[in-house]
Write a protein that holds these residues in place. Structure first.
Motif, PDB file in Angstrom:
ATOM      1  N   CYS A  97       0.840  -1.193   0.000  1.00 45.02           N
ATOM      2  CA  CYS A  97       0.000   0.000   0.000  1.00 45.02           C
ATOM      3  C   CYS A  97       0.872   1.239   0.000  1.00 45.02           C
ATOM      4  O   CYS A  97       2.037   1.195   0.389  1.00 45.02           O
ATOM      5  CB  CYS A  97      -0.928   0.017   1.211  1.00 45.02           C
ATOM      6  SG  CYS A  97      -0.067   0.067   2.804  1.00 45.02           S
ATOM      7  N   TRP A 101      -0.793   2.452   6.556  1.00 46.54           N
ATOM      8  CA  TRP A 101      -1.469   1.177   6.310  1.00 46.54           C
ATOM      9  C   TRP A 101      -2.863   1.136   6.928  1.00 46.54           C
ATOM     10  O   TRP A 101      -3.735   0.406   6.469  1.00 46.54           O
ATOM     11  CB  TRP A 101      -0.624   0.015   6.816  1.00 46.54           C
ATOM     12  CG  TRP A 101      -0.469  -0.093   8.307  1.00 46.54           C
ATOM     13  CD1 TRP A 101       0.523   0.440   9.069  1.00 46.54           C
ATOM     14  CD2 TRP A 101      -1.340  -0.774   9.203  1.00 46.54           C
ATOM     15  NE1 TRP A 101       0.337   0.135  10.387  1.00 46.54           N
ATOM     16  CE2 TRP A 101      -0.807  -0.622  10.512  1.00 46.54           C
ATOM     17  CE3 TRP A 101      -2.520  -1.503   9.050  1.00 46.54           C
ATOM     18  CZ2 TRP A 101      -1.405  -1.150  11.641  1.00 46.54           C
ATOM     19  CZ3 TRP A 101      -3.133  -2.050  10.179  1.00 46.54           C
ATOM     20  CH2 TRP A 101      -2.571  -1.873  11.457  1.00 46.54           C
ATOM     21  N   PRO A 104      -4.649   3.604   3.734  1.00 48.42           N
ATOM     22  CA  PRO A 104      -3.740   3.903   2.620  1.00 48.42           C
ATOM     23  C   PRO A 104      -4.412   4.714   1.519  1.00 48.42           C
ATOM     24  O   PRO A 104      -5.621   4.623   1.299  1.00 48.42           O
ATOM     25  CB  PRO A 104      -3.349   2.510   2.118  1.00 48.42           C
ATOM     26  CG  PRO A 104      -4.489   1.632   2.514  1.00 48.42           C
ATOM     27  CD  PRO A 104      -4.987   2.175   3.818  1.00 48.42           C
ATOM     28  N   GLN A 107      -4.121   0.938  -2.580  1.00 39.60           N
ATOM     29  CA  GLN A 107      -3.921  -0.468  -2.238  1.00 39.60           C
ATOM     30  C   GLN A 107      -3.200  -1.139  -3.389  1.00 39.60           C
ATOM     31  O   GLN A 107      -3.599  -1.000  -4.550  1.00 39.60           O
ATOM     32  CB  GLN A 107      -5.269  -1.155  -2.005  1.00 39.60           C
ATOM     33  CG  GLN A 107      -5.162  -2.634  -1.677  1.00 39.60           C
ATOM     34  CD  GLN A 107      -4.541  -2.880  -0.316  1.00 39.60           C
ATOM     35  OE1 GLN A 107      -4.949  -2.280   0.675  1.00 39.60           O
ATOM     36  NE2 GLN A 107      -3.551  -3.744  -0.250  1.00 39.60           N
TER      37      GLN A 107
END
Length: 230
Positions: A97, A101, A104, A107
């Motif tokens: 990502c 995280w 994000p 992806q």
């Protein structure tokens, strides 16, 4: 000779001296490189179609069930050339990502087999667009570990501009060669961290006449390589 053909040869060189190991690749250029290595200086190299068949010169020569791949990975008898959304100076790779995280901005592929690859056997990387967005000071998420996190061996990074290795301080990234038509300044400007740059940086080896013939007439007669590297 084209830039794409230089990249194919540079990828092939990643497997030089490996012996009878399984060459796995992600992307057209690394795949052509593995097949070129097998046809020229590494006839003992095992090349897979990415599923369950071992190939020689594009034809089946063996069967490799998926369950056996894990034994090969654990034994260290595989050398994979993966892609990377981000790479840092120690070879930490992100294919998961972009951004935090927890939330994000983009992806990507998740971690897939990157953790197991990087701690068990040699790994190299192919980056078709060398830029500061890929070569970053810190990756947003560690998918494959680098030399500062216990990687087995991150060997080479081949890009559309250069070949890099990890012979810098503390096994950090070093500029190994620049492709024909590329300058050291071009590579430094396209990298988001301070590279180790030797006093003398050679030019990446160009394909021999026979290698060009194999690439153009045998391995990639449709010229798909030129779409990946312009």
């Amino acid at each position: 000779m084209t830039r794409a053909e230089t990249c194919v040869v540079a990828c092939a060189e990643a497997w030089r001296g490996d012996g009878a190991v399984l060459a796995s690749s992600a992307g057209l250029i690394p795949g052509l490189g593995a097949r070129l290595a097998q046809l020229t200086f590494a006839p003992e190299l095992l090349v897979t179609d990415g599923e369950a068949t071992l190939l020689r010169d594009g034809r089946p020569e063996g069967w490799l069930p998926y369950r056996q791949v894990f034994s090969i990975v654990a034994a260290g008898t595989r050398h994979v050339m993966m892609g990377a959304g981000q790479l840092d100076r120690f070879g930490n790779q992100n294919i998961s990502c972009v951004g935090p995280w927890e939330r994000p901005a983009s992806q990507l592929l998740c971690v897939r087999g990157a953790p197991g690859n990087t701690v068990n056997h040699p790994v190299s990387y192919w980056v078709p667009r060398h830029s500061p967005r890929v070569f970053v000071e810190h990756v947003d998420m560690v998918s494959g570990v680098g030399h500062d996190r216990g990687a087995y061996e991150i060997r080479l990074v081949v890009t559309n501009l250069a070949v890099l290795d990890f012979a810098g301080p503390d096994r950090s990234m070093r500029l190994r060669s620049v492709h024909p038509g590329v300058t050291v300044d071009d590579v430094v400007a396209a990298t988001g961290f301070a590279l180790t740059v030797p006093d003398q940086v050679p030019q990446t080896r160009e394909p021999t006449g026979e290698e060009r013939r194999l690439i153009r007439e045998h391995l990639d007669p449709d010229g798909l390589r030129e779409r990946e590297v312009r």
